[in-house]
Each structure stands twice: as C-alpha cells, then as structure tokens.
Motif scaffolding. Structure first.
Motif, PDB file in Angstrom:
ATOM      1  N   HIS A  24     -28.613  -9.490 -22.042  1.00  0.00           N
ATOM      2  CA  HIS A  24     -29.445  -8.404 -23.185  1.00  0.00           C
ATOM      3  C   HIS A  24     -29.144  -6.989 -22.654  1.00  0.00           C
ATOM      4  CE1 HIS A  24     -32.293 -10.947 -25.068  1.00  0.00           C
ATOM      5  NE2 HIS A  24     -32.089 -11.758 -23.810  1.00  0.00           N
ATOM      6  N   GLU A  25     -29.219  -6.028 -23.398  1.00  0.00           N
ATOM      7  CA  GLU A  25     -29.062  -4.667 -22.984  1.00  0.00           C
ATOM      8  C   GLU A  25     -30.295  -3.826 -22.835  1.00  0.00           C
ATOM      9  OE1 GLU A  25     -26.425  -2.981 -25.935  1.00  0.00           O
ATOM     10  OE2 GLU A  25     -24.800  -3.961 -25.576  1.00  0.00           O
ATOM     11  N   GLY A  26     -30.478  -2.768 -22.389  1.00  0.00           N
ATOM     12  CA  GLY A  26     -31.504  -1.999 -22.074  1.00  0.00           C
ATOM     13  C   GLY A  26     -32.399  -2.408 -20.888  1.00  0.00           C
ATOM     14  N   GLU A  27     -33.535  -2.054 -20.867  1.00  0.00           N
ATOM     15  CA  GLU A  27     -34.373  -2.040 -19.421  1.00  0.00           C
ATOM     16  C   GLU A  27     -35.639  -2.938 -20.054  1.00  0.00           C
ATOM     17  OE1 GLU A  27     -35.152   1.695 -17.229  1.00  0.00           O
ATOM     18  OE2 GLU A  27     -34.501   2.788 -19.170  1.00  0.00           O
ATOM     19  N   LEU A  28     -35.818  -3.684 -18.890  1.00  0.00           N
ATOM     20  CA  LEU A  28     -37.216  -4.354 -18.946  1.00  0.00           C
ATOM     21  C   LEU A  28     -38.419  -3.479 -19.473  1.00  0.00           C
ATOM     22  CD1 LEU A  28     -38.846  -6.814 -18.685  1.00  0.00           C
ATOM     23  CD2 LEU A  28     -39.080  -6.447 -16.024  1.00  0.00           C
ATOM     24  N   THR A  29     -39.265  -3.876 -20.591  1.00  0.00           N
ATOM     25  CA  THR A  29     -40.514  -3.154 -20.617  1.00  0.00           C
ATOM     26  C   THR A  29     -41.575  -3.947 -20.158  1.00  0.00           C
ATOM     27  OG1 THR A  29     -40.417  -4.333 -22.857  1.00  0.00           O
ATOM     28  CG2 THR A  29     -39.313  -2.133 -22.866  1.00  0.00           C
ATOM     29  N   TYR A  30     -42.379  -3.108 -19.434  1.00  0.00           N
ATOM     30  CA  TYR A  30     -43.630  -3.624 -18.854  1.00  0.00           C
ATOM     31  C   TYR A  30     -44.744  -3.645 -19.521  1.00  0.00           C
ATOM     32  CZ  TYR A  30     -40.880  -3.951 -14.252  1.00  0.00           C
ATOM     33  OH  TYR A  30     -39.994  -4.281 -13.330  1.00  0.00           O
ATOM     34  N   PRO A  31     -45.743  -4.480 -19.546  1.00  0.00           N
ATOM     35  CA  PRO A  31     -46.949  -4.527 -20.104  1.00  0.00           C
ATOM     36  C   PRO A  31     -47.846  -3.073 -19.799  1.00  0.00           C
ATOM     37  CG  PRO A  31     -47.066  -6.539 -19.057  1.00  0.00           C
ATOM     38  CD  PRO A  31     -45.910  -5.736 -18.638  1.00  0.00           C
ATOM     39  N   GLU A  32     -48.554  -2.575 -20.710  1.00  0.00           N
ATOM     40  CA  GLU A  32     -49.141  -1.235 -20.645  1.00  0.00           C
ATOM     41  C   GLU A  32     -50.080  -0.919 -19.282  1.00  0.00           C
ATOM     42  OE1 GLU A  32     -52.456   1.027 -23.155  1.00  0.00           O
ATOM     43  OE2 GLU A  32     -50.510   0.825 -24.352  1.00  0.00           O
ATOM     44  N   TRP A  33     -50.425  -2.147 -18.778  1.00  0.00           N
ATOM     45  CA  TRP A  33     -51.315  -1.796 -17.446  1.00  0.00           C
ATOM     46  C   TRP A  33     -50.307  -1.472 -16.223  1.00  0.00           C
ATOM     47  CZ3 TRP A  33     -49.567  -6.208 -14.844  1.00  0.00           C
ATOM     48  CH2 TRP A  33     -49.136  -7.466 -15.525  1.00  0.00           C
ATOM     49  N   PHE A  34     -49.033  -1.507 -16.519  1.00  0.00           N
ATOM     50  CA  PHE A  34     -48.180  -1.163 -15.154  1.00  0.00           C
ATOM     51  C   PHE A  34     -48.139   0.337 -15.328  1.00  0.00           C
ATOM     52  CE2 PHE A  34     -46.682  -5.458 -14.958  1.00  0.00           C
ATOM     53  CZ  PHE A  34     -46.042  -5.384 -13.558  1.00  0.00           C
ATOM     54  N   LEU A  35     -48.470   1.138 -16.167  1.00  0.00           N
ATOM     55  CA  LEU A  35     -48.274   2.440 -16.495  1.00  0.00           C
ATOM     56  C   LEU A  35     -48.994   3.320 -15.194  1.00  0.00           C
ATOM     57  CD1 LEU A  35     -46.940   4.764 -17.916  1.00  0.00           C
ATOM     58  CD2 LEU A  35     -49.240   5.102 -19.275  1.00  0.00           C
ATOM     59  N   GLY A  36     -48.208   4.097 -14.418  1.00  0.00           N
ATOM     60  CA  GLY A  36     -48.874   5.079 -13.384  1.00  0.00           C
ATOM     61  C   GLY A  36     -48.138   4.768 -12.309  1.00  0.00           C
ATOM     62  N   ARG A  37     -48.850   5.376 -11.140  1.00  0.00           N
ATOM     63  CA  ARG A  37     -48.220   5.348  -9.824  1.00  0.00           C
ATOM     64  C   ARG A  37     -49.103   4.314  -8.847  1.00  0.00           C
ATOM     65  NH1 ARG A  37     -46.495  10.942  -7.010  1.00  0.00           N
ATOM     66  NH2 ARG A  37     -45.149  10.589  -8.873  1.00  0.00           N
ATOM     67  N   TRP A  38     -48.595   3.474  -8.137  1.00  0.00           N
ATOM     68  CA  TRP A  38     -49.252   2.617  -7.332  1.00  0.00           C
ATOM     69  C   TRP A  38     -48.664   2.678  -5.725  1.00  0.00           C
ATOM     70  CZ3 TRP A  38     -52.567  -0.561 -10.038  1.00  0.00           C
ATOM     71  CH2 TRP A  38     -52.488  -0.840 -11.567  1.00  0.00           C
ATOM     72  N   VAL A  39     -49.623   1.996  -5.037  1.00  0.00           N
ATOM     73  CA  VAL A  39     -49.130   1.674  -3.625  1.00  0.00           C
ATOM     74  C   VAL A  39     -48.882   0.347  -3.469  1.00  0.00           C
ATOM     75  CG1 VAL A  39     -49.635   1.974  -1.240  1.00  0.00           C
ATOM     76  CG2 VAL A  39     -50.275   3.633  -2.775  1.00  0.00           C
ATOM     77  N   ALA A  40     -47.813   0.011  -3.090  1.00  0.00           N
ATOM     78  CA  ALA A  40     -47.334  -1.578  -3.248  1.00  0.00           C
ATOM     79  C   ALA A  40     -47.352  -1.754  -1.721  1.00  0.00           C
ATOM     80  CB  ALA A  40     -46.205  -1.744  -3.710  1.00  0.00           C
ATOM     81  N   THR A  41     -47.881  -3.068  -1.489  1.00  0.00           N
ATOM     82  CA  THR A  41     -47.837  -3.709  -0.157  1.00  0.00           C
ATOM     83  C   THR A  41     -47.018  -5.181  -0.320  1.00  0.00           C
ATOM     84  OG1 THR A  41     -49.836  -2.740   0.503  1.00  0.00           O
ATOM     85  CG2 THR A  41     -49.083  -4.817   1.849  1.00  0.00           C
ATOM     86  N   SER A  42     -46.070  -5.354   0.368  1.00  0.00           N
ATOM     87  CA  SER A  42     -45.118  -6.399   0.072  1.00  0.00           C
ATOM     88  C   SER A  42     -45.157  -7.151   1.704  1.00  0.00           C
ATOM     89  CB  SER A  42     -43.577  -6.155   0.000  1.00  0.00           C
ATOM     90  OG  SER A  42     -42.935  -7.295  -0.113  1.00  0.00           O
ATOM     91  N   THR A  43     -45.603  -8.502   1.413  1.00  0.00           N
ATOM     92  CA  THR A  43     -45.775  -9.428   2.590  1.00  0.00           C
ATOM     93  C   THR A  43     -44.843 -10.408   2.610  1.00  0.00           C
ATOM     94  OG1 THR A  43     -47.855  -8.440   3.291  1.00  0.00           O
ATOM     95  CG2 THR A  43     -47.118 -10.576   4.222  1.00  0.00           C
ATOM     96  N   LEU A  44     -43.877 -10.561   3.555  1.00  0.00           N
ATOM     97  CA  LEU A  44     -43.115 -11.890   3.436  1.00  0.00           C
ATOM     98  C   LEU A  44     -43.845 -13.093   3.957  1.00  0.00           C
ATOM     99  CD1 LEU A  44     -40.298 -13.098   3.040  1.00  0.00           C
ATOM    100  CD2 LEU A  44     -39.739 -12.471   5.356  1.00  0.00           C
TER     101      LEU A  44
END
Length: 291
Positions: A49-69
C-alpha cells in the motif's frame, strides 16, 4: 562489539515502532497471528500500500508511553542468535520500563490538493476529513533518546524524497535507517491493519533496518505487530501488546541457514505498552479536529 552497538541492534525495532503506512487486511488475520505467538514460522503475508497508516481518532494528541519488555525468545538458538540478544535480558524486568513521549496528529488535507487548470482551489467544505497519523520525526527522536541516551543521538529525520524512510543519526558516524520493503522495485511499505471494534486496533508492518558504522553494516528485516486497546474512563488510556520479530537479511551470512527453518524469525521480543495523556495537555488536539 561495544555495548552501545549491541543496544542499538536490540532496540532496532522499537525505534521504528511509531511510524507506519496504509491499510488493508483480511478481518481476523492479525488477531489470529497474535494468538499463535510465539509459534511464528514465517513473516506475515501482507499487501502493498501507499501512504500512511491512519489511526483511530482516540489516538489524537500527545501521550507518555511506557514500554516494558516482558519476554524475548531466540527460536533458532543456539545455532543462530542475533547480536545483543543476551545483553537485552536486563530489560526483562517490570522495574526497568522505558518511558518516552509520542504524539499523533491530524493530516493537512490541503497538501494533497490538486488545482484545476484555472488554479481554482476547492472549497473547504469539499476537502477530505483530516486523518490521524503518527508524528514520525517527533516520535522517532524521543524513542531513540529513551533507548540510546540523548548524548548518543544527533537527529531523526524523514527523507524528503521518501516519506517512508526514517534516518536516525548517532554520534561517532553511526546511522540507523528504517525503510519500507516490498515485492517490487519501488520498495513500497508492507502493512496490514484491521479494526475489530471501535476501541481496539491491530496493525503489523514489515520494514528493512540498516545500521551503519564507519566499518560495518548490519541489516535486518523487522516485523512489528501491535494490538491496541483504548479506555476512556476514568481517564483516557491506551494499552497494547507489541511483538517485534527479527528476520535475517539475505545479506547476512546465516541467511541460508535460517531458510532451512522456512524463514523463521531469529529473535522475538514481546512488549507491554501503556500510554497516558501528557501532563498539562488534553489527549486530543481539539482545535485540530474537524467540526
């Protein structure tokens, strides 16, 4: 191999997590793949496919992400083990999460406008609605700093000639490139996305990772499959299970040996992701949403 190089190679999938491409998948295929983990014997079958992945509207904004292996597996060990795999075990601990800030922004519909021969712009009411996409340069920089340290990261940029190519420049003439792989000469991104319900979102991507030093080049193919779940109460949160699978590149000396196992991944990393709204900001860019 020094410790920084090992860390870069083991974090290579994470640095490219937050930028993806267009969508399209058979419903249920991705959820079935997650259910089969860790019994993955080949890369997923994904369409171009071409273009970008479009996310659901609830992703919109700035978030602090915590990633745990939470788990790592070397399916072909001891015969084949990727560089840095053993040193990465230090992160399999709930007390050693990685925190970083990410944001998802609305697209600008006017950038895709085509004007008539009379140069008459389309009316605003006829413009397509903005879509939600990852801010790739912003996210890539913050993730690189979180994993590698600010002292080791110089910049993260998107190639202006190829919007699906991310370039992370590091100190001591090191450079990490992440770009789309495909079945044709155009190197289009491979991506699937499926939406199962309004608060669940699953996506997968396959990309080529190239890490360059003054004397060495490391190449890998990386699959990243993520199952996101959104909750709006009591405060907006996004939780996710993310699996990164590392496959050998055809240029790797062990590539032919991995083919004997039907192209199985040489490393699997399973993460838990937790996203909460950044302090002092609503998790939505309310002013940027269509009214």
């Amino acid at each position: 191999m020094n410790s920084l190089v090992q860390k870069i190679l083991t974090c290579i999938g994470a640095i490219a997590i937050w930028w993806c491409s267009s969508q399209g998948a058979i419903a249920g295929a991705l959820s079935d793949r997650i259910d089969r983990y860790p019994n993955w014997d080949r890369q997923p079958f994904v369409r171009q496919h071409e273009g970008e992945l479009t996310y659901p509207e609830w992703f919109l904004g700035r978030w602090v992400a915590t990633s745990t292996l939470i788990e790592q597996i070397a399916p072909l060990a001891p015969e084949i083990v990727t560089p840095g795999f053993e040193s990465n075990r230090q992160y399999i601990n709930i007390n050693k999460p990685i925190d970083f800030t990410v944001q998802f922004i609305p697209t600008d519909p006017t950038k895709a406008l085509k004007f008539s021969p009379l140069n008459l712009p389309r009316l605003k009411s006829s413009l397509p609605a903005p879509q939600i996409v990852a801010d790739r340069a912003f996210n890539g920089l913050n993730i690189a700093i979180a994993y590698l340290g600010a002292a080791n990261v110089q910049s993260v940029t998107i190639d202006p000639q190829n919007p699906t190519k991310q370039i992370t420049r590091l100190t001591q003439d090191r450079q990490l490139e992440a770009f789309v792989t495909g079945f044709d000469a155009d190197s289009q991104r491979l991506l699937q996305r499926e939406t199962l319900n309004p608060n669940r979102f699953i996506s997968t991507e396959v990309s080529q990772q190239v890490f360059r030093t003054s004397s060495t080049i490391y190449l890998n193919t990386v699959e990243t499959t993520t199952n996101y779940q959104f909750s709006s109460t009591p405060t907006p949160t996004i939780t996710a299970t993310q699996i990164s699978a590392i496959y050998l590149s055809p240029q790797d000396p062990d590539y032919l040996r991995s083919l004997s196992t039907l192209g199985s991944p040489v490393a699997l990393y399973k993460y838990r992701l937790d996203l909460v709204p950044a302090i002092g900001q609503s998790p939505r860019f309310a002013n940027d949403l269509p009214q």
